[in-house]
Design an enzyme around this catalytic site. Structure first.
Site, PDB file in Angstrom:
ATOM      1  N   SER A 171      48.326  42.235  37.521  1.00 52.02           N
ATOM      2  CA  SER A 171      48.142  43.405  38.388  1.00 52.02           C
ATOM      3  C   SER A 171      47.502  42.989  39.695  1.00 52.02           C
ATOM      4  O   SER A 171      46.658  42.090  39.723  1.00 52.02           O
ATOM      5  CB  SER A 171      47.231  44.410  37.671  1.00 52.02           C
ATOM      6  OG  SER A 171      46.752  45.375  38.586  1.00 52.02           O
ATOM      7  N   TYR A 196      50.571  46.728  44.305  1.00 50.54           N
ATOM      8  CA  TYR A 196      50.258  48.047  44.846  1.00 50.54           C
ATOM      9  C   TYR A 196      50.287  47.901  46.353  1.00 50.54           C
ATOM     10  O   TYR A 196      49.645  46.998  46.893  1.00 50.54           O
ATOM     11  CB  TYR A 196      48.862  48.504  44.408  1.00 50.54           C
ATOM     12  CG  TYR A 196      48.808  49.132  43.044  1.00 50.54           C
ATOM     13  CD1 TYR A 196      49.681  50.153  42.699  1.00 50.54           C
ATOM     14  CD2 TYR A 196      47.864  48.733  42.116  1.00 50.54           C
ATOM     15  CE1 TYR A 196      49.616  50.746  41.447  1.00 50.54           C
ATOM     16  CE2 TYR A 196      47.801  49.328  40.867  1.00 50.54           C
ATOM     17  CZ  TYR A 196      48.682  50.337  40.547  1.00 50.54           C
ATOM     18  OH  TYR A 196      48.621  50.936  39.310  1.00 50.54           O
ATOM     19  N   THR A 255      54.849  48.738  42.129  1.00 50.19           N
ATOM     20  CA  THR A 255      54.577  49.991  41.416  1.00 50.19           C
ATOM     21  C   THR A 255      54.576  51.147  42.405  1.00 50.19           C
ATOM     22  O   THR A 255      53.876  51.099  43.423  1.00 50.19           O
ATOM     23  CB  THR A 255      53.226  49.893  40.676  1.00 50.19           C
ATOM     24  OG1 THR A 255      53.317  48.830  39.738  1.00 50.19           O
ATOM     25  CG2 THR A 255      52.900  51.183  39.933  1.00 50.19           C
ATOM     26  N   LYS A 299      58.671  49.634  39.622  1.00 47.42           N
ATOM     27  CA  LYS A 299      58.044  50.192  38.420  1.00 47.42           C
ATOM     28  C   LYS A 299      57.534  51.615  38.663  1.00 47.42           C
ATOM     29  O   LYS A 299      56.804  51.847  39.633  1.00 47.42           O
ATOM     30  CB  LYS A 299      56.862  49.314  37.994  1.00 47.42           C
ATOM     31  CG  LYS A 299      56.028  49.878  36.845  1.00 47.42           C
ATOM     32  CD  LYS A 299      55.014  48.862  36.365  1.00 47.42           C
ATOM     33  CE  LYS A 299      54.228  49.337  35.167  1.00 47.42           C
ATOM     34  NZ  LYS A 299      53.106  50.225  35.505  1.00 47.42           N
ATOM     35  N   HIS A 304      53.526  55.383  33.579  1.00 43.07           N
ATOM     36  CA  HIS A 304      52.235  54.709  33.763  1.00 43.07           C
ATOM     37  C   HIS A 304      51.341  54.934  32.529  1.00 43.07           C
ATOM     38  O   HIS A 304      50.140  55.138  32.630  1.00 43.07           O
ATOM     39  CB  HIS A 304      51.562  55.257  35.032  1.00 43.07           C
ATOM     40  CG  HIS A 304      50.688  54.270  35.758  1.00 43.07           C
ATOM     41  ND1 HIS A 304      51.060  53.624  36.906  1.00 43.07           N
ATOM     42  CD2 HIS A 304      49.424  53.830  35.507  1.00 43.07           C
ATOM     43  CE1 HIS A 304      50.085  52.853  37.338  1.00 43.07           C
ATOM     44  NE2 HIS A 304      49.069  52.952  36.497  1.00 43.07           N
TER      45      HIS A 304
END
Ligand SMILES: Cc1cc2nc3c(=O)[nH]c(=O)nc-3n(C[C@H](O)[C@H](O)[C@H](O)COP(=O)(O)O)c2cc1C
Ligand SMILES: CCCCC(=O)C(=O)O
Length: 390
Positions: free
Chosen positions: A106, A129, A155, A252, A276
Site C-alpha cells: 500500500s 493513492y 485505487t 482497484k 474496499h
C-alpha cells in the site's frame, strides 16, 4: 487449541490487538451492512460437484497478468500495517513469496518500498493513492520501478474515507495520541504495547513521507493523508499513469459494469472489483454479486480480480468459477500477522491453499485453471440475485 481457520486467527487477533488497532482493521462503513454483504454473497453460492474423477494430482497454480501464482490469490494492499506488528510489510511480503503469491504494498504502508524490496526477491506490486500533490505519486511510481516492482494498482474508490464510527470513538489518528481511553487500551494489551515500543512508538506513513520529501514533518503528513486525496481524480489519470509506468496497470475499486467497460476502453490491463472490504461506500454491492455481469461485458478484454470477504478456500474457488482470475486477500493475512507475526501469515496462506485444494478435489477438478461456471449450481445467478442483506 491449534488455529484451523481464518476465523480462528480473527479471534486471536481480536484478543491480542489493542482495541484501537483491531477496530481499525476489522471495521466497516456506517453500520457494517456492506461488510456483512461480502460474506453473505459467498455464502449464497452453492457448488455442483462431479464425482468419480481422478483427483490424485491437483494443480492450484494459475497465471495472472502473465505472472505465475501458486493459487488464484494475491496478498492485497492494506495501509498502516505497523499497527499490528513491527516490520509488518516485510513479513507479509516474505510470507507471500514463500507461498508463491504476489504482495501488493500500500502507498499508506509503514515500511519503505526500498526496505520491502530488500526483504524479499518475490513479486511485488505497488498500490497507489493519488493525492492532490501529484508529485508524490510520481515519486512513488519511480521508486517502485527502481525497486523492480512489477504491477501498478491504482485505487479509485477513496476520494474521501468512508464513515467509520469506531475510529471516531477510539480517537484513531496517526500518530497515535495519548488519551485516557488509549492508556486503558494499552494496559489491557501489554504485549501489543511492548511491540509498539519496540518499533519506536506509533507507526508512521514513512513511504508517503519519503516521497513527500518532508521527513521532518512525517507525523503531521500522516495525520492529514486522508484530507489530501485528489478528489479531482478522473479517467484522464490513466493516460498520465501510462506515461509513468511501462508495466501492467490495474484499477482497484470498480463496482459497476459501466466503469469496468470504461476501464477496458482505456486499455488498462486489469481491474479489481472491490468495495474496499466494506469500508468505503455503505450499501455498495458485493463484488461477487456483480462479477457475472462484469465478465459478460469485459471478460475477454481485461484481467478481472475480486476482493471482499475471502475467508475460505471455497471462496477462492467460487470467485474463480465465476470468471475472476484471482482474489485479493485483505484482512485474512492481517489476522495471522496480528496473532503471530510472520508464522501467522504463513499459516493463514497455508490454510487457504489447503482448503482450496480440498475444494478442487471435492469438486472433481484437477486444475484451478479448469474451474468455470459448471462448478457452481445451475441457478447461481439467481442465488446472487436473491441476496437478502437485512
Ligand atoms: C485495515 C485495512 C487497510 C486497508 N488499506 C488499503 C489501502 O491502503 N489501499 C487499498 O487500496 N485498499 C486498502 N484496503 C482494502 C483492501 O485492499 C481490500 O480491498 C479489502 O480489505 C478486501 O476485503 P477483505 O478485508 O474482506 O478481504 C484496506 C483494508 C483493510 C481491512
Ligand atoms: C490512510 C490509510 C488508508 C488505508 C485504507 O485504505 C483503509 O483504511 O481502508
Amino acid at each position: 487449541m491449534t488455529p484451523a481457520s481464518i476465523a480462528d486467527y480473527q479471534r486471536i487477533a481480536r484478543k491480542r490487538l489493542a482495541r484501537i488497532a483491531f477496530d481499525y482493521l476489522e471495521g466497516g462503513a456506517e453500520d457494517g451492512h456492506t461488510l456483512r454483504r461480502n460474506r453473505q454473497a459467498f455464502e449464497r453460492l452453492t457448488f455442483q460437484p462431479r464425482v468419480m474423477c481422478d483427483v490424485t494430482h491437483v494443480d492450484s497454480a494459475v497465471t495472472v497478468l502473465g505472472r505465475p501464482l501458486a493459487m488464484p490469490a494475491i496478498v492485497g494492499p492494506t495501509g498502516l500495517n505497523g499497527l499490528y506488528m513491527p516490520r509488518a510489510e516485510e513479513d507479509l511480503a516474505k510470507a507471500a513469496h514463500a507461498a508463491g503469491l504476489p504482495f501488493v504494498l500500500s502507498s499508506a504502508s509503514t515500511s519503505l518500498i526500498e526496505d520491502v524490496r530488500r526483504a524479499t526477491a518475490g513479486d511485488l506490486w505497488l498500490q497507489l493513492y493519488v493525492q492532490q500533490n501529484r508529485a508524490i505519486a510520481e515519486s512513488m511510481v519511480q521508486r517502485a520501478r527502481d525497486a523492480n516492482f512489477s504491477v501498478l494498482m491504482v485505487t479509485v474508490d477513496t476520494p474521501v474515507h468512508g464513515v467509520r464510527d469506531h475510529d471516531v470513538h477510539n480517537g484513531f489518528k496517526l500518530p497515535l495520541r495519548p488519551s485516557v481511553r488509549l492508556m486503558a487500551d494499552l494496559l489491557m494489551h501489554p504485549r501489543w504495547c511492548l511491540r509498539m515500543i519496540r518499533q519506536g512508538g506509533s507507526p508512521q506513513l514513512v513511504n508517503l513521507a519519503r516521497s513527500l520529501g518532508e521527513r521532518a514533518n512525517i507525523n503531521a503528513q500522516a495525520a492529514t493523508m486522508s484530507r489530501q486525496m485528489d478528489m479531482g481524480l478522473d479517467w484522464g489519470a490513466i493516460a498520465w499513469l501510462r506515461k509513468l509506468w511501462d508495466g501492467p496497470i490495474v484499477v482497484k475499486g470498480i463496482l459497476s459494469v459501466h466503469d469496468a467497460d470504461k476501464a477496458a476502453q482505456l486499455g488498462v490491463d486489469g481491474i479489481v472489483l472491490s468495495n474496499h472490504g466494506g469500508r468505503q461506500l455503505a450499501f455498495a454491492p458485493s463484488p461477487i454479486e456483480i462479477l457475472p455481469r462484469v465478465m459478460d461485458r469485459v471478460g475477454q478484454r481485461l484481467t478481472v480480480i475480486v476482493d471482499g470477504g475471502v475467508r475460505r478456500g471455497s471462496d477462492i474457488a467460487k470467485a474463480r468459477a465465476l470468471g475472476a482470475q484471482a482474489v485479493l486477500l485483505g484482512r485474512a493475512p492481517l489476522y495471522g500477522l496480528a496473532a503471530s507475526g510472520r508464522a501467522g501469515v504463513d499459516d493463514v496462506l497455508g490454510i487457504l491453499r489447503r482448503e482450496f485444494e480440498i475444494t478442487l478435489r471435492l469438486l472433481g477438478r484437477c486444475q484451478a485453471a479448469q474451474l468455470d461456471a459448471t462448478a457452481l449450481d445451475d441457478g447461481h445467478r439467481d442465488q446472487l440475485a436473491r441476496l437478502d442483506c437485512s
